[in-house]
Design an enzyme around this catalytic site. Structure first.
Site, short mmCIF file in Angstrom:
data_model
loop_
_atom_site.label_atom_id
_atom_site.label_comp_id
_atom_site.label_asym_id
_atom_site.label_seq_id
_atom_site.Cartn_x
_atom_site.Cartn_y
_atom_site.Cartn_z
N TYR A 33 10.29 4.04 -1.31
CA TYR A 33 9.61 3.91 -2.61
C TYR A 33 8.20 4.43 -2.45
O TYR A 33 7.51 4.06 -1.48
CB TYR A 33 9.60 2.45 -3.05
N ASP A 90 3.77 8.54 3.67
CA ASP A 90 3.36 7.48 2.74
C ASP A 90 3.12 6.21 3.56
O ASP A 90 4.06 5.49 3.89
CB ASP A 90 4.42 7.26 1.67
N LYS A 118 -3.07 -0.79 -0.35
CA LYS A 118 -2.93 -2.16 0.14
C LYS A 118 -4.07 -2.59 1.08
O LYS A 118 -5.16 -2.96 0.61
CB LYS A 118 -1.55 -2.34 0.78
P1 KE4 Z 1 1.24 0.55 -5.87
O1 KE4 Z 1 1.19 1.54 -7.02
O2 KE4 Z 1 2.18 -0.62 -6.15
O3 KE4 Z 1 -0.16 0.09 -5.43
O4 KE4 Z 1 1.84 1.31 -4.60
C1 KE4 Z 1 3.06 1.96 -4.72
C2 KE4 Z 1 3.68 2.09 -3.34
C3 KE4 Z 1 3.66 3.33 -2.72
N1 KE4 Z 1 4.19 3.51 -1.48
C4 KE4 Z 1 4.74 2.46 -0.80
C5 KE4 Z 1 5.30 2.70 0.56
C6 KE4 Z 1 4.77 1.17 -1.39
O5 KE4 Z 1 5.33 0.14 -0.71
C7 KE4 Z 1 4.23 0.97 -2.67
C8 KE4 Z 1 4.25 -0.37 -3.37
N2 KE4 Z 1 4.95 -1.40 -2.68
C9 KE4 Z 1 5.52 -2.46 -3.51
C10 KE4 Z 1 6.28 -3.41 -2.59
N3 KE4 Z 1 7.52 -2.85 -2.17
C11 KE4 Z 1 4.46 -3.17 -4.29
C12 KE4 Z 1 4.93 -4.46 -4.95
C13 KE4 Z 1 5.23 -4.25 -6.41
O6 KE4 Z 1 5.82 -3.22 -6.79
O7 KE4 Z 1 4.86 -5.16 -7.17
#
Ligand code: KE4
Length: 433
Positions: A144, A239, A272
């Site tokens: 993701y 990523d 993060k």
């Molecule tokens: P954000 O847009 O949520 O800050 O980041 C997107 C993203 C991009 N790349 C990776 C590897 C990620 O894990 C994420 C976001 N992770 C999720 C948890 N699997 C955030 C939690 C959520 O979606 O509320």
């Protein structure tokens, strides 16, 4: 005034916010039950609206590596707030944070700060396409990269056909250039590059897939990806939104650089941890690539709150703590200890359970061997995971409310917290048998 219950808050929330949440995974739909509305947090603990305390293994999905309310971070944020929330103009602290990030990631000469991992991954994708003049991209099933249209894609049938949208509202044309391959499948990337090589702008990958709970990209797989990208002039995009400054001080790429001499991705994406819980993410690369970005080059990218003064204070204070000598050795030992405690409890209760960890990140599956692909992850015992999730929640331990999410340990977790987690797991396994 009587304290609102989680259920009452959830009912009220669903009236005014879709699904009652501002991010879908929080709604507990994968595990069932009522989400906990968190009122406050301190150290390794979060407290819900009813006052129940949980040992927190989500840590806001990664950012809270120091635990909640670290004094140095709190002080930095409070001071920054007094000086001003946002200016829409450059600040010295953005430069300090960029310098700090670059000092820890030698594969990058420059970095651009943004407000979310989605924004960083989306911008990295546009940069790769702009810098190569190509349209095709490769991602992997189970990874993701945020919710940018071009990345909300599921595998097409076979390597010749490109992806299909995983979300309504994403026109097929938008994902027609996205090829979705199987994680850790070297034969597939060989074939894809043979078919499309000189049309591929980039390959985007989570080096340790935290969105499949915890699945490592094998060294041969990463090595072959790097070779094929170099051979065909495609960019390798790591990523590291989840793994960045979480699995090691030098992020996952520093781990692969030990196994593959000279290894570097072309573009790296972070989030993060570098925001320490505030909205901040970043993407970076060598100077020649980053110069393609506006205002210097033709690839447009912008953001009102990019490099926000409070977020940069939070991120900088966080990075300065985690780079202290011995920090990651201690964090890695804690993470290893919590995973070993869980696995020992499962063994004692006769429950088939496997797991893996790196730095402050861990994952576990109810299966007999560690999965290496998305299909293998989805074949693990989801039903039991969901029952275990709730059994632990009832015992004051808060894991990710979905089988395909990773776990996170902070430097605030004490040996007592880790022992309590193992004891709760043994009690839970016995109750679930
Ligand atoms: P954000 O847009 O949520 O800050 O980041 C997107 C993203 C991009 N790349 C990776 C590897 C990620 O894990 C994420 C976001 N992770 C999720 C948890 N699997 C955030 C939690 C959520 O979606 O509320």
């Amino acid at each position: 005034m009587n304290t609102p219950t989680n259920a009452a808050l959830f009912e009220r929330a669903q009236k005014v916010i879709p699904g009652g949440v501002n991010s879908p995974v929080r709604a507990f739909r994968a595990v069932g039950g009522t989400p906990r509305f968190i009122a406050r947090a301190q150290g390794p603990y979060i407290f819900d609206a009813e006052g129940t305390r949980y040992i927190d293994y989500i840590g806001s999905w990664g950012p809270m590596i120091l635990g909640h309310g670290h004094p140095a971070v709190l002080e930095a944020v409070q001071k920054a707030a007094v000086d001003g929330f946002s200016f829409g103009a450059p600040t010295e602290r953005e430069v300090e944070l960029a310098e700090e990030i670059l000092s820890l990631v030698p594969s990058m000469d420059q970095v651009r700060l943004v407000s979310s991992g989605t924004e960083a991954a989306m911008s990295a994708l546009r940069l790769a396409r702009g810098a190569t003049g190509r349209s095709k991209i490769i991602k992997f099933e189970g990874c993701y990269h945020g919710h940018a249209d071009a990345l909300l894609v599921k595998a097409g049938s076979g390597l010749a056909t490109f992806g299909h949208p995983t979300s309504a509202g994403v026109p097929a044309e938008v994902v027609q250039h996205t090829l979705v391959l199987e994680y850790n499948n070297v034969a597939q990337i060989e074939e894809a590059f043979a078919l499309h090589g000189d049309g591929i702008a980039c390959v985007m990958i989570e080096p340790i897939a935290g969105n499949m709970n915890f699945v490592r990209a094998s060294v041969p797989f990463i090595k072959r990806l790097r070779e094929l990208c170099t051979q065909h002039g495609a960019m390798l995009v790591f990523d590291e939104v989840m793994t960045g400054f979480r699995v090691a001080l030098g992020s996952a790429q520093s781990i692969y650089a030990k196994a593959i001499p000279g290894f570097e991705p072309d573009i790296s994406v972070f989030g993060k941890v570098i925001g320490g819980g505030m909205p901040l993410a970043a993407f970076g690369a060598k100077r020649a690539v980053m110069q393609q970005l506006a205002p210097l080059g033709p690839v447009y990218q912008a953001g009102t709150l990019s490099g926000n003064p409070i977020a940069t204070a939070c991120g900088l204070a966080t990075l300065r703590e985690i780079r202290k000598p011995g920090y990651f050795d201690a964090l890695s030992a804690s993470t290893r200890s919590v995973l070993d405690g869980l696995l020992a409890s499962a063994r004692e209760a006769g429950v088939p359970m496997v797991g893996d960890c790196e730095g402050g990140m861990f994952g576990f599956f109810f299966a007999s061997e560690l999965p290496t692909t998305y299909a293998a992850v989805m074949a693990t015992d989801k039903e039991f995971f969901n029952r275990f999730f709730h059994a632990m929640l009832d015992r004051g331990v808060y894991f990710a409310p979905a089988m395909y999410e990773a776990g996170f340990v902070s430097s605030a977790h004490t040996p007592d917290d880790l022992r309590a987690t193992a004891a709760a797991a043994l009690d839970a396994f016995r109750a679930l048998r």
